[in-house]
Enzyme design. Structure first.
Site, short mmCIF file in Angstrom:
data_model
loop_
_atom_site.label_atom_id
_atom_site.label_comp_id
_atom_site.label_asym_id
_atom_site.label_seq_id
_atom_site.Cartn_x
_atom_site.Cartn_y
_atom_site.Cartn_z
N GLU A 100 0.85 -1.20 0.00
CA GLU A 100 0.00 0.00 0.00
C GLU A 100 0.88 1.24 0.00
OE1 GLU A 100 -2.43 2.96 -0.06
OE2 GLU A 100 -3.19 0.92 -0.35
N ARG A 101 0.61 2.15 -0.92
CA ARG A 101 1.46 3.35 -1.04
C ARG A 101 1.23 4.37 0.06
NH1 ARG A 101 -0.93 6.65 -6.30
NH2 ARG A 101 -3.14 6.52 -5.77
N GLY A 124 -7.44 2.41 1.44
CA GLY A 124 -7.56 3.03 0.13
C GLY A 124 -8.37 4.31 0.13
N VAL A 125 -8.79 4.71 -1.07
CA VAL A 125 -9.58 5.93 -1.25
C VAL A 125 -10.88 5.83 -0.46
CG1 VAL A 125 -10.92 7.25 -2.92
CG2 VAL A 125 -8.59 6.55 -3.48
N GLY A 183 -22.55 16.72 -12.12
CA GLY A 183 -23.77 16.40 -11.37
C GLY A 183 -23.95 14.92 -11.13
N ALA A 205 -15.75 17.38 -9.92
CA ALA A 205 -16.27 16.04 -9.65
C ALA A 205 -16.80 15.45 -10.96
CB ALA A 205 -17.38 16.10 -8.61
N ASP A 256 -11.74 -1.06 -9.30
CA ASP A 256 -11.78 0.01 -10.28
C ASP A 256 -10.85 -0.24 -11.46
OD1 ASP A 256 -13.42 1.13 -8.41
OD2 ASP A 256 -12.24 2.94 -8.07
N MET A 301 -17.22 1.62 -10.78
CA MET A 301 -16.16 1.80 -9.79
C MET A 301 -16.78 1.95 -8.41
SD MET A 301 -13.53 4.34 -11.77
CE MET A 301 -12.80 3.88 -13.35
N HIS A 361 -44.87 -3.64 9.37
CA HIS A 361 -45.62 -2.39 9.18
C HIS A 361 -45.56 -1.57 10.47
CE1 HIS A 361 -48.90 0.29 7.96
NE2 HIS A 361 -49.38 0.13 9.20
#
EC number: 1.8.1.4
Length: 585
Positions: free
Chosen positions: A150-151, A157-158, A297, A384, A427, A433, A559
């Site tokens: 792992e870097r 991770g992300v 969006g 984004a 990914d 992803m 319910h």
């Protein structure tokens, strides 16, 4: 000569008063070095404490149910060793025993270039995100010697560090703020929230830290060797890792590539200006901008818009397509669009940003498209516009692994690349992803390496936008069914007829099912509303099980709940619903 050694609890992270759940030895028993002595159980994982020496157990100092911490004495051990000077003996008895995790000694094979390596692994996993750590842990559980590269300094991770988890923590905060605000309609008025941005950031980081420490403990328990650094292929059975201590070379029998993806950038924008952010920057919560533009969006952009809107920013969104979240059906997106259009400063569809200029007053944006406004100035901008796979960053092509022009590594149903001993997941392998896709593939890859006869055969992968309201969908969308020429039927239950939704003052949602007209089997589903991401799981299971509308409509749901809306949608398809009046055709 014989000396008595006190064996103590090693470094177990931040855990204190950890219960002893098993004691494997008794006085008089001979043990070898690395023999398991006891098992401890934290709220994250259980871990075995090994013996640091070979010897004979003299006295057990703990029993099942006792609570211990780092440095607690477990037992005393009589150790036989050659005679030493008095001073040497004294030094050794004063040592506070630090018992390391049991990491198997490197195994070398003549065919895997192990003579060129510092470490040899049966399985090396490149990348410790959800797919990577899952693959590593599953491979270890199946008896493989595993090295996880792992870097970054922390596992996860992300998703865990700068994605899914911190964003959901902040979205939880946003939900509290907006629900308190909207409680005015029920006659409950709170004062304007006072946001301590530093304390909020600290809380968000505490969520991340708790999970990353848990992963570290799980890796240690499974004897997974972790190497922090940037790994690249040097040969078909060799990876070189740039670490803080220099280059380490790892040889392997099998490799699982799980290096994920990175934020996509539009060329020509001033990325050296910190006011132009990506999702990682936005999650740092540097400040609360007065005016903020979201470029894109999709799910990531709209989730961060939800957070910053709740915190007090005036939000604008620009999207090149003709609807928000283009991957979802229009019907599902409409309730979200109607809600946020009232809250946000502007939503520009079929519009794009062509230029961003920096200035003291802010970032000035020029738009182009059907709904393009005049140039606007914002305090911060969030980019984004998607993510791109990291296929080009690990020198995979140098050893012959095929990578397409978008950076994806091609794999078959066994997750194998064109080099059969190297697999790819998450990914890097294909869209969508999503972390839950990566974890599914991670387990699969480990099992394939272990010789299990399994393939990727999931019939669907659900998607969730954790906006307000949430949007979730799985299986075929209506757009896809039309494109494929499938003879389908759609049924949609409005939450305005749900007692639970009305009592929550959130009746804007809907639950939609797509079914095969002939077999009546479920083809797809979409849900918009509070907790849609939780509710979609039932429909995923229904699709995997080949359920038809009668199966769902005859399943008794509690319910009053939002889960009933899936039942009601199925009853609409069957013509048996009583909570709505549907005129007969």
């Amino acid at each position: 000569m014989t000396r008595i050694v006190e064996v103590k609890v090693p470094d177990i992270g931040d855990f204190k008063d950890v219960p002893v759940i098993e004691v494997f030895v008794a006085p008089g028993v001979s043990v070898e070095k690395e023999t398991s002595l006891i098992t401890l159980e934290t709220d994250k994982a259980s871990m075995e404490v090994p013996s640091p020496h070979a010897g004979v157990i003299k006295e057990i100092k703990v029993k099942v149910g006792d609570k211990v911490s780092e440095g607690s004495v477990i037992l005393t051990l009589a150790v036989n060793e050659p005679s030493k000077g008095t001073e040497d003996q004294k030094k050794e008895t004063e040592i506070n025993q630090e018992i390391p995790a049991k990491i198997p000694a490197p195994v070398t094979t003549s065919t895997q270039s192990s003579s060129q390596s510092d470490i040899h692994a049966e399985v090396v996993v490149l990348g410790a995100g959800p797919g990577g750590y899952t693959a590593a842990f599953r491979a270890a559980d199946l008896g493989k010697k595993v090295v996880l590269i792992e870097r970054h300094a922390a596992l996860g991770g992300v998703c865990l560090n700068v994605g899914c988890i911190p964003s959901k923590a902040l979205l939880h905060t946003a939900k509290i703020i907006t629900e308190a605000e909207e409680a005015q309609a029920q006659g409950i008025v709170f004062g304007k929230p006072q946001v301590d941005i530093n304390k909020l950031r600290t809380w968000k980081e505490s969520v991340i830290n708790k999970l990353t420490k848990g992963l570290k403990a799980l890796a240690k328990q499974r004897k997974v060797t972790i190497i922090h650094g940037t790994g690249k292929f040097a040969a078909p059975h060799l990876i070189q890792v740039e670490t803080g201590e220099g280059v380490k070379t790892i040889s392997f029998d099998n490799c699982i590539i799980a290096v994920g993806s990175s934020v996509t950038r539009i060329p020509g924008f001033p990325y050296d200006d910190p006011r132009l952010m990506d999702s990682t920057d936005a999650l740092q919560l540097s400040d609360i901008p007065q005016r903020m533009l979201i470029i894109g969006g999709g799910i990531i952009g709209l989730e961060m818009a939800t957070v910053y809107d709740a915190l007090g920013s005036k939000i604008s969104v620009v999207e090149w397509m003709n609807q928000l979240i283009p991957g979802a059906d229009t019907d599902l997106v409409k309730p979200l669009y109607r809600r946020i259009k009232k809250r946000y400063e502007a939503i520009y569809l079929e519009t794009k940003v062509t230029r961003i200029e920096t200035g003291k007053a802010g970032l000035t944006v020029t738009f182009e498209g059907k709904n393009a406004p005049e140039p606007q100035t914002y305090d911060r901008i969030l980019m984004a516009v998607g993510r791109s796979p990291n296929g080009q960053e690990i020198d995979a092509e140098k050893i012959g692994i095929k990578i397409n022009e978008r950076g994806f590594i091609s794999v078959d149903q066994h997750m194998r690349t064109n080099l059969p001993h190297i697999l790819a997941i998450g990914d890097i392998a294909s869209e969508p992803m999503l972390a839950h896709k990566a974890t599914y593939e991670g387990k699969l890859a480990a099992e394939i390496i272990a010789g299990h006869k399994v393939i990727f055969d999931a019939r669907t992968i659900p998607s969730v936008a954790y906006t307000d309201p949430e949007i979730a969908w799985m299986g075929l969308t209506e757009k896809e069914a039309i494109q494929l020429g499938i003879d389908y039927e759609k049924t949609s239950f409005p939450w305005a007829a749900s007692g639970r939704a009305i009592s929550m003052a959130r009746e804007e949602g809907l639950t939609q099912l797509l079914l095969d007209k002939n077999t009546r089997r479920i083809l797809g589903a979409g849900i918009t509303g509070v907790n849609a991401g939780e509710l979609i799981a039932e429909t995923v299971l229904a699709l995997e099980m080949g359920a038809d509308m009668q199966d769902i409509s005859l399943t008794i749901h509690p319910h009053p709940t939002l889960s009933e809306t899936v039942l009601f949608a199925a009853e609409m398809a069957e013509g048996t619903i009583t909570d709505l009046f549907i005129p007969k055709k």
